[in-house]
Design a protein around this motif. Structure first.
Motif, short mmCIF file in Angstrom:
data_model
loop_
_atom_site.label_atom_id
_atom_site.label_comp_id
_atom_site.label_asym_id
_atom_site.label_seq_id
_atom_site.Cartn_x
_atom_site.Cartn_y
_atom_site.Cartn_z
N TRP A 1 0.82 -1.22 0.00
CA TRP A 1 0.00 0.00 0.00
C TRP A 1 0.85 1.27 0.00
CZ3 TRP A 1 -5.26 -0.27 -0.57
CH2 TRP A 1 -5.85 -1.53 -0.38
N GLY A 2 2.08 1.17 0.42
CA GLY A 2 2.99 2.30 0.41
C GLY A 2 4.41 1.78 0.32
N THR B 1 4.16 6.40 1.61
CA THR B 1 5.22 5.82 2.43
C THR B 1 4.78 4.49 3.05
OG1 THR B 1 4.57 7.10 4.40
CG2 THR B 1 6.21 8.07 2.93
N SER B 2 5.70 3.84 3.70
CA SER B 2 5.68 2.42 4.02
C SER B 2 4.40 1.89 4.66
CB SER B 2 6.84 2.10 4.97
OG SER B 2 8.07 2.47 4.39
N CYS B 3 3.80 0.92 3.99
CA CYS B 3 2.66 0.18 4.53
C CYS B 3 2.47 -1.09 3.70
CB CYS B 3 1.39 1.02 4.51
SG CYS B 3 -0.04 0.20 5.26
N VAL B 4 2.55 -2.24 4.36
CA VAL B 4 2.40 -3.52 3.69
C VAL B 4 1.40 -4.36 4.47
CG1 VAL B 4 3.57 -5.62 2.90
CG2 VAL B 4 4.79 -3.42 2.87
N GLU B 5 0.46 -4.96 3.76
CA GLU B 5 -0.55 -5.83 4.37
C GLU B 5 -0.19 -7.29 4.12
OE1 GLU B 5 -5.40 -6.65 3.97
OE2 GLU B 5 -4.29 -5.63 2.36
N VAL B 6 -0.22 -8.08 5.18
CA VAL B 6 0.03 -9.52 5.07
C VAL B 6 -1.18 -10.24 5.66
CG1 VAL B 6 1.49 -11.46 5.73
CG2 VAL B 6 2.53 -9.23 5.24
N SER B 7 -1.85 -11.05 4.83
CA SER B 7 -3.00 -11.82 5.29
C SER B 7 -2.65 -13.30 5.25
CB SER B 7 -4.22 -11.56 4.40
OG SER B 7 -4.56 -10.18 4.41
N CYS B 8 -2.99 -14.02 6.32
CA CYS B 8 -2.76 -15.46 6.34
C CYS B 8 -3.76 -16.10 7.29
CB CYS B 8 -1.33 -15.80 6.73
SG CYS B 8 -0.78 -15.10 8.28
N GLY C 1 -5.20 4.25 2.43
CA GLY C 1 -5.86 3.45 1.40
C GLY C 1 -6.27 2.09 1.89
N LEU C 2 -5.41 1.46 2.69
CA LEU C 2 -5.75 0.16 3.26
C LEU C 2 -6.98 0.28 4.15
CD1 LEU C 2 -5.42 -2.77 4.07
CD2 LEU C 2 -3.56 -2.09 5.61
N GLY C 3 -7.02 1.32 4.97
CA GLY C 3 -8.17 1.53 5.84
C GLY C 3 -9.46 1.70 5.06
N ASP C 4 -9.40 2.47 3.98
CA ASP C 4 -10.59 2.66 3.15
C ASP C 4 -11.06 1.33 2.57
OD1 ASP C 4 -10.43 5.34 3.70
OD2 ASP C 4 -9.59 5.91 1.75
N ALA C 5 -10.11 0.49 2.14
CA ALA C 5 -10.46 -0.83 1.59
C ALA C 5 -11.09 -1.72 2.66
CB ALA C 5 -9.23 -1.49 1.00
N MET C 6 -10.57 -1.66 3.87
CA MET C 6 -11.14 -2.47 4.95
C MET C 6 -12.56 -2.06 5.27
SD MET C 6 -7.80 -2.72 7.48
CE MET C 6 -8.73 -3.43 8.83
N LEU C 7 -12.81 -0.76 5.29
CA LEU C 7 -14.16 -0.27 5.56
C LEU C 7 -15.12 -0.69 4.45
CD1 LEU C 7 -13.35 3.29 6.93
CD2 LEU C 7 -14.30 1.37 8.23
N GLY D 1 -0.04 -1.48 -4.83
CA GLY D 1 -1.02 -2.36 -5.45
C GLY D 1 -0.48 -3.72 -5.81
N MET D 2 0.83 -3.91 -5.77
CA MET D 2 1.42 -5.20 -6.11
C MET D 2 1.03 -6.23 -5.05
SD MET D 2 5.45 -6.03 -6.89
CE MET D 2 6.07 -6.35 -5.25
N GLU D 3 0.68 -7.44 -5.51
CA GLU D 3 0.33 -8.51 -4.60
C GLU D 3 1.20 -9.74 -4.85
OE1 GLU D 3 -3.74 -9.58 -4.32
OE2 GLU D 3 -4.44 -7.56 -3.93
N ILE D 4 1.52 -10.42 -3.78
CA ILE D 4 2.23 -11.70 -3.85
C ILE D 4 1.40 -12.73 -3.13
CG2 ILE D 4 4.32 -12.96 -3.21
CD1 ILE D 4 5.80 -10.26 -3.21
N ALA D 5 1.02 -13.79 -3.81
CA ALA D 5 0.20 -14.85 -3.22
C ALA D 5 1.05 -16.10 -3.06
CB ALA D 5 -1.00 -15.15 -4.10
N LEU D 6 1.06 -16.66 -1.86
CA LEU D 6 1.83 -17.85 -1.56
C LEU D 6 0.88 -18.94 -1.09
CD1 LEU D 6 4.70 -16.15 0.50
CD2 LEU D 6 4.79 -16.82 -1.90
#
Length: 277
Positions: A6-7, A26-33, A48-54, A269-274
């Motif tokens: 996100w940043g 600036t720096s913000c990365v979301e990790v979901s597992c 932006g992440l907060g807006d997406a969560m809402l 906006g880049m995503e990495i799926a594992l």
């Protein structure tokens, strides 16, 4: 495990036509597992992440929950917190984890960020359920099915790097850290065998040698060497210099690929799926 950026900028947000492709937040990365959501740093990308969560919440499942891991409290890593929409919602449960800075406790530091006259809302007026915890290098703790480890980096006022392991996969977040003459043994241990290494790559070798030693940041050359030594699968260049244009970031990405094949420059906006291992 899913990783979303996100940043990706360092030092200060840098919007404009020359940085729009890679992103200026600036720096913000979301990790979901599994059922856990981690947020790595609270730079301006957090808005932006907060807006997406809402937007994802709804009447049937309104509750939101996340663990925010702060590398440190320099301005570009916490500036998004007052603008994090879910923090104003009673349906949000936010656990904030960070290191000791030797001056103020983490709670007081974050509270001072939101005080009159520089911000109209106080931290204690946020409606979310917020817990704040201090950790130190060497600590490890569980969050649901995930394990988090912290290690010390090399940065003015201190910094922590984190490793998140979940479902047999792992990501290491090591930003705002300056390399040593050789590979940092603590980061090497933290990153060993990781699927993804997100590493501070703000400077070129020439920039670093001529004027930026001691500033607490690293280069893509040092990042590539760490990635090789640790045997990681992917190395992500992160914390791009705010003056670096999209074209220049891509040039550094190409140079990094020559040193370590699994190199990529982080982009908003880049995503990495594992998949589960």
């Amino acid at each position: 495990m899913r990783i979303r950026f996100w940043g990706v900028r360092g030092s200060i947000a840098s919007p404009g036509p020359e940085t729009a492709g890679v992103g200026g937040n600036t720096s913000c990365v979301e990790v979901s597992c599994e059922n856990e959501r981690f947020i790595l740093d609270a730079g301006t990308g957090l808005r932006g992440l907060g807006d997406a969560m809402l937007a994802q919440s709804n009447d049937r499942a309104p509750a939101m929950e996340a663990t925010l891991l702060l590398s440190h409290v320099h301005w570009d890593h916490i500036q998004g917190l007052p603008f994090f929409g879910p923090a104003y919602s009673p349906d949000m449960k936010l656990r904030i984890v960070g290191g000791k800075n030797g001056k103020l406790g983490l709670r007081e530091t974050l509270a001072r960020q939101m005080t009159d006259p520089v911000f109209p809302v106080r931290h204690d007026e946020l409606r979310a359920s917020i817990s704040i915890e201090e950790v130190q290098a060497g600590d490890a703790f569980r969050v649901g099915d995930a394990t988090v480890r912290a290690a010390r980096g090399n940065h003015p006022n201190g910094v922590l790097a984190y490793r998140i392991e979940c479902g047999g996969r792992s990501v290491v977040y090591a930003t705002d850290t300056e390399h040593f003459a050789g590979t940092d043994p603590q980061l090497l241990d933290l990153a060993r065998g990781a699927d993804v290494l997100i590493y501070d790559s703000q400077y070129t070798e020439n920039e670093y040698r001529t004027s930026r030693m001691g500033w607490g940041h690293s280069t893509y050359v040092a990042g590539s060497e760490l990635a090789k030594a640790a045997g990681v699968a992917q190395y992500i260049l992160f914390h791009h210099d705010p003056r670096r244009s999209d074209e220049q970031v891509l040039e550094l990405e190409a140079r990094a690929c020559e040193l370590f094949e699994g190199s990529r420059a982080a982009r908003e906006g880049m995503e990495i799926a594992l998949d589960r291992a």
